[in-house]
Design an enzyme around this catalytic site. Sequence first.
Site, PDB file in Angstrom:
ATOM      1  N   LYS A   1       0.785  -1.232  -0.234  1.00 15.64           N
ATOM      2  CA  LYS A   1       0.022   0.177  -0.065  1.00 15.64           C
ATOM      3  C   LYS A   1       1.048   1.239  -0.070  1.00 15.64           C
ATOM      4  O   LYS A   1       0.509   2.394  -0.694  1.00 15.64           O
ATOM      5  CB  LYS A   1      -0.811  -0.033   1.191  1.00 15.64           C
TER       6      LYS A   1
ATOM      7  N   GLN B   1      -4.552  -1.275   9.547  1.00 21.44           N
ATOM      8  CA  GLN B   1      -4.326  -2.644   9.070  1.00 21.44           C
ATOM      9  C   GLN B   1      -5.042  -3.740  10.027  1.00 21.44           C
ATOM     10  O   GLN B   1      -4.467  -3.738  11.071  1.00 21.44           O
ATOM     11  CB  GLN B   1      -3.025  -2.746   8.548  1.00 21.44           C
TER      12      GLN B   1
ATOM     13  N   ASP C   1     -10.849   3.000   4.206  1.00 18.52           N
ATOM     14  CA  ASP C   1     -11.224   1.564   3.981  1.00 18.52           C
ATOM     15  C   ASP C   1     -12.905   1.500   3.785  1.00 18.52           C
ATOM     16  O   ASP C   1     -13.307   0.695   3.482  1.00 18.52           O
ATOM     17  CB  ASP C   1     -11.058   0.776   5.359  1.00 18.52           C
TER      18      ASP C   1
HETATM   19  N1  GUN Z   1      -6.880  -6.362   6.332  1.00 22.47           N
HETATM   20  C1  GUN Z   1      -7.265  -7.347   5.346  1.00 22.47           C
HETATM   21  N2  GUN Z   1      -7.968  -6.583   4.585  1.00 22.47           N
HETATM   22  C2  GUN Z   1      -7.769  -5.358   4.766  1.00 22.47           C
HETATM   23  C3  GUN Z   1      -8.309  -4.099   4.376  1.00 22.47           C
HETATM   24  O1  GUN Z   1      -8.949  -4.133   3.212  1.00 22.47           O
HETATM   25  N3  GUN Z   1      -8.140  -3.211   4.955  1.00 22.47           N
HETATM   26  C4  GUN Z   1      -7.525  -3.100   6.182  1.00 22.47           C
HETATM   27  N4  GUN Z   1      -7.344  -1.802   7.026  1.00 22.47           N
HETATM   28  N5  GUN Z   1      -7.179  -4.147   6.662  1.00 22.47           N
HETATM   29  C5  GUN Z   1      -7.136  -5.368   5.927  1.00 22.47           C
END
Ligand code: GUN
Length: 282
Positions: free
Chosen positions: A53, A97, A120
């Site tokens: 990311k 995350q 998100d």
């Molecule tokens: N962990 C797995 N998928 C995601 C996501 O789309 N966003 C976040 N913040 N954590 C994750």
Amino acid sequence: MTAQRIDGKDLAAQLRAGLAERAAALRASGRQPALAVVLVGDDPASQVYVRNKIAACKQAGILSVHHALDAGVREGELLARIHALNHDDAVHGILVQLPLPRHIDSQRVIEAISPLKDVDGFHVANAGALLVGRPGLRPCTPLGCVRMLQHIGLSDLRGRHAVVVGRSNIVGKPMALMLLEMNATVTIAHSGTPDLAQTCRRADVLVAAVGRPRMIGGEMIKPGAAVIDVGINRLPDGTLCGDVDFAAASEVAGWITPVPGGVGPMTIAMLLANTLQACEQA
Ligand code: GUN
């Protein structure tokens, strides 16, 4: 029939080029789009996701600020960090995350993020906004699936049946709402659905998001259907596979997304898009 592959990596790269232009326009107007990425602990998979990311942000001209917190951090300390980021005008998006360590209440943490910075799309305010048809920031993975369907010309699903296998807050539920928004007749199925195969075989659009390797076989697919595979499962030999049996499904489907190189890259592109949206609306 041999299905056409929907190349998520390629489509995401195209979208990211457009996003980089949007980021450049924001910078030219004196606004540097910025994403705060909060990682708690040292889960190897989460570290890889966060690294990807951050790299994608850099490539698109979005500033990312990494907040690495110890696995034993107190919930109060994490909430205080989010509070500070909420009030920092130089930060437009906040991503925590998941999963978080067990001693932390994930939902409480998500609800602490300002809905305007919730890139998100997990905050209850954004989930509710999507439900009532006034979406704010939308969850990245289902949004990426929508973009893939639009890319193959399936923008309006009037008269078509969409089946989502999986009912998570992150993918299944928001995916169903977005398909409904596209005028599909939507079924949400899950591990407890009797005769799942029969339900899936009715789908003109099938979205698999259950997290079980290759559980959707070729016999569960309607000929010509668009099959979107959200699953990313690691097999004992270390290779990745989706929730769909790709080889078998390719014989029946009209379109299919590969794993890896399908939905995954699209999720990251949508995170960048949401960060720019948050910055543009700040
Ligand atoms: N962990 C797995 N998928 C995601 C996501 O789309 N966003 C976040 N913040 N954590 C994750």
